[in-house]
Design a protein around this motif. Structure first.
Motif, mmCIF file in Angstrom:
data_model
loop_
_atom_site.group_PDB
_atom_site.id
_atom_site.type_symbol
_atom_site.label_atom_id
_atom_site.label_comp_id
_atom_site.label_asym_id
_atom_site.label_seq_id
_atom_site.Cartn_x
_atom_site.Cartn_y
_atom_site.Cartn_z
ATOM 1 N N GLU A 77 0.824 -1.210 0.000
ATOM 2 C CA GLU A 77 0.000 0.000 0.000
ATOM 3 C C GLU A 77 0.859 1.262 0.000
ATOM 4 O OE1 GLU A 77 -2.527 -0.392 3.376
ATOM 5 O OE2 GLU A 77 -3.828 -1.914 2.437
ATOM 6 N N ASN A 78 1.980 1.219 0.719
ATOM 7 C CA ASN A 78 2.866 2.375 0.770
ATOM 8 C C ASN A 78 3.557 2.600 -0.575
ATOM 9 O OD1 ASN A 78 5.393 4.010 1.857
ATOM 10 N ND2 ASN A 78 3.834 4.003 3.458
ATOM 11 N N LEU A 79 3.946 1.531 -1.219
ATOM 12 C CA LEU A 79 4.538 1.647 -2.563
ATOM 13 C C LEU A 79 3.525 2.228 -3.549
ATOM 14 C CD1 LEU A 79 6.579 -1.687 -2.881
ATOM 15 C CD2 LEU A 79 7.509 0.632 -3.003
ATOM 16 N N ILE A 80 2.291 1.757 -3.471
ATOM 17 C CA ILE A 80 1.242 2.272 -4.367
ATOM 18 C C ILE A 80 1.054 3.769 -4.139
ATOM 19 C CG2 ILE A 80 -1.241 2.210 -4.827
ATOM 20 C CD1 ILE A 80 -1.147 -0.804 -4.274
ATOM 21 N N LEU A 81 1.025 4.195 -2.880
ATOM 22 C CA LEU A 81 0.875 5.613 -2.557
ATOM 23 C C LEU A 81 1.972 6.443 -3.216
ATOM 24 C CD1 LEU A 81 -0.458 7.918 -0.820
ATOM 25 C CD2 LEU A 81 1.208 7.343 0.954
ATOM 26 N N HIS A 82 3.222 6.013 -3.082
ATOM 27 C CA HIS A 82 4.345 6.739 -3.673
ATOM 28 C C HIS A 82 4.249 6.778 -5.200
ATOM 29 C CE1 HIS A 82 6.151 6.433 0.312
ATOM 30 N NE2 HIS A 82 7.174 7.155 -0.104
ATOM 31 N N LEU A 83 3.996 5.626 -5.794
ATOM 32 C CA LEU A 83 4.025 5.521 -7.255
ATOM 33 C C LEU A 83 2.865 6.263 -7.910
ATOM 34 C CD1 LEU A 83 5.115 1.790 -7.430
ATOM 35 C CD2 LEU A 83 6.464 3.743 -8.224
ATOM 36 N N VAL A 84 1.683 6.172 -7.341
ATOM 37 C CA VAL A 84 0.534 6.893 -7.892
ATOM 38 C C VAL A 84 0.768 8.398 -7.806
ATOM 39 C CG1 VAL A 84 -1.913 7.406 -7.546
ATOM 40 C CG2 VAL A 84 -1.115 5.042 -7.492
ATOM 41 N N LEU A 85 1.365 8.846 -6.709
ATOM 42 C CA LEU A 85 1.667 10.270 -6.555
ATOM 43 C C LEU A 85 2.689 10.718 -7.602
ATOM 44 C CD1 LEU A 85 1.501 12.987 -5.085
ATOM 45 C CD2 LEU A 85 3.286 12.153 -3.526
ATOM 46 N N LEU A 86 3.751 9.923 -7.800
ATOM 47 C CA LEU A 86 4.756 10.290 -8.799
ATOM 48 C C LEU A 86 4.149 10.356 -10.199
ATOM 49 C CD1 LEU A 86 7.912 8.244 -7.663
ATOM 50 C CD2 LEU A 86 7.237 10.574 -7.070
ATOM 51 N N LYS A 87 3.267 9.413 -10.496
ATOM 52 C CA LYS A 87 2.597 9.416 -11.793
ATOM 53 C C LYS A 87 1.755 10.664 -11.975
ATOM 54 C CE LYS A 87 -0.425 6.562 -14.699
ATOM 55 N NZ LYS A 87 -1.229 5.305 -14.772
ATOM 56 N N TYR A 88 1.079 11.075 -10.912
ATOM 57 C CA TYR A 88 0.247 12.284 -10.967
ATOM 58 C C TYR A 88 1.111 13.523 -11.156
ATOM 59 C CZ TYR A 88 -2.794 16.086 -9.434
ATOM 60 O OH TYR A 88 -3.494 17.275 -9.354
ATOM 61 N N LEU A 89 2.221 13.620 -10.418
ATOM 62 C CA LEU A 89 3.107 14.779 -10.540
ATOM 63 C C LEU A 89 3.657 14.901 -11.960
ATOM 64 C CD1 LEU A 89 5.131 14.586 -7.183
ATOM 65 C CD2 LEU A 89 3.112 15.967 -7.705
ATOM 66 N N GLU A 90 3.972 13.767 -12.562
ATOM 67 C CA GLU A 90 4.486 13.796 -13.932
ATOM 68 C C GLU A 90 3.389 14.203 -14.915
ATOM 69 O OE1 GLU A 90 7.323 11.049 -16.765
ATOM 70 O OE2 GLU A 90 5.828 10.032 -15.523
ATOM 71 N N LYS A 91 2.208 13.680 -14.746
ATOM 72 C CA LYS A 91 1.091 13.986 -15.649
ATOM 73 C C LYS A 91 0.702 15.452 -15.576
ATOM 74 C CE LYS A 91 -3.649 12.567 -16.723
ATOM 75 N NZ LYS A 91 -4.782 11.668 -16.335
#
Length: 255
Positions: A77-91
């Motif tokens: 769950e913590n990995l998902i939180l980090h990765l989804v956030l990074l994807k959003y910041l890039e988008k």
């Protein structure tokens, strides 16, 4: 712009305060989660990932297995939180991501688990999560001025700040209006109290004056300086005048 939770805000602060290649998923994740006794292993070629849990013997004990089961979901769950956030910041163009050209490492491990101790693995079966791990694992994160500005604004957009300022201005105006109203009521009460005191004082003074006049006429009557009938007429008129004044003052005080 979306609302960022406390953990996401912490990640963004790490990105904004980092330096160079230290601003990457591995360093940010380890600095926040630390992964005690656990390593994350990602194979970019095979597109696979697993969690390696440290144990004391070649075969894990029941307690170690139970710990791994409870921690596995938390780490995922913590990995998902980090990765989804990074994807959003890039988008949203809030951060730029690039991978150093010299990095050709295909199998990457990170975490706080000791490499010189036995371990047992638990696979990460979510294909999308593995894909995001491979995509962002080695990339340096460069925050945009907008992302820094967002942190400076305590993670509120300019539109939200304008709305908050307008709300504050509105409530300030309402408070000032209410305060002026209270001051008007208090001033009116003070004015009424002053007028009441003045009226009471005037009533007392008028009564004293009329009493003095009446006493004077009584003296004149006794001395027979003026005709008795004329003095009686004047005394009656003064008495009626006194009654009218007292009634008027009483009415104004009751209002």
């Amino acid at each position: 712009m979306r609302v960022f939770g406390e953990e996401e805000q912490q990640i963004i602060r790490k990105i904004n305060s980092g330096d160079g290649f230290a601003r990457n998923l591995i360093n940010i994740f380890e600095s926040i989660k630390n992964l005690p006794g656990v390593r994350v292993k990602v194979n970019k070629t095979a597109m696979s990932a697993e969690l390696l849990f440290e144990c004391q013997n070649p075969e894990p004990s029941e307690a170690e297995l139970q710990y791994a089961i409870s921690e596995h979901q938390k780490i995922i769950e913590n990995l998902i939180l980090h990765l989804v956030l990074l994807k959003y910041l890039e988008k949203q163009d809030l951060a730029t991501f690039f991978e150093p050209a010299q990095n050709h490492q295909q199998v990457i491990e990170f975490g706080a688990g000791a490499v010189n101790m036995p371990s047992f693995s638990m696979a990460i079966n979510d294909e999308m999560l593995v894909k995001l791990l491979v995509q962002y694992l080695n990339k340096e994160i460069v925050p945009s001025p907008t992302l820094r500005h967002l942190e400076k604004n305590n993670f509120r957009s300019d539109e939200e700040l304008r709305f908050v300022r307008q709300q504050r201005a509105t409530w300030t105006a309402i408070f000032i209006t209410f305060l002026i109203g209270l001051m008007g009521i208090y001033s009116g009460h003070q004015s009424y109290s002053f007028q009441r005191a003045q009226a009471e004082q005037s009533n007392q003074s008028t009564g004293e004056i009329l009493s003095t006049i009446n006493r004077g006429f009584d003296s004149l009557t006794k001395s027979e300086v003026y005709p008795h009938s004329e003095l009686e007429r004047i005394a009656n008129e003064l008495s009626e005048m006194n009654s009218t004044i007292e009634a008027s003052l009483k009415s104004s005080l009751e209002e």
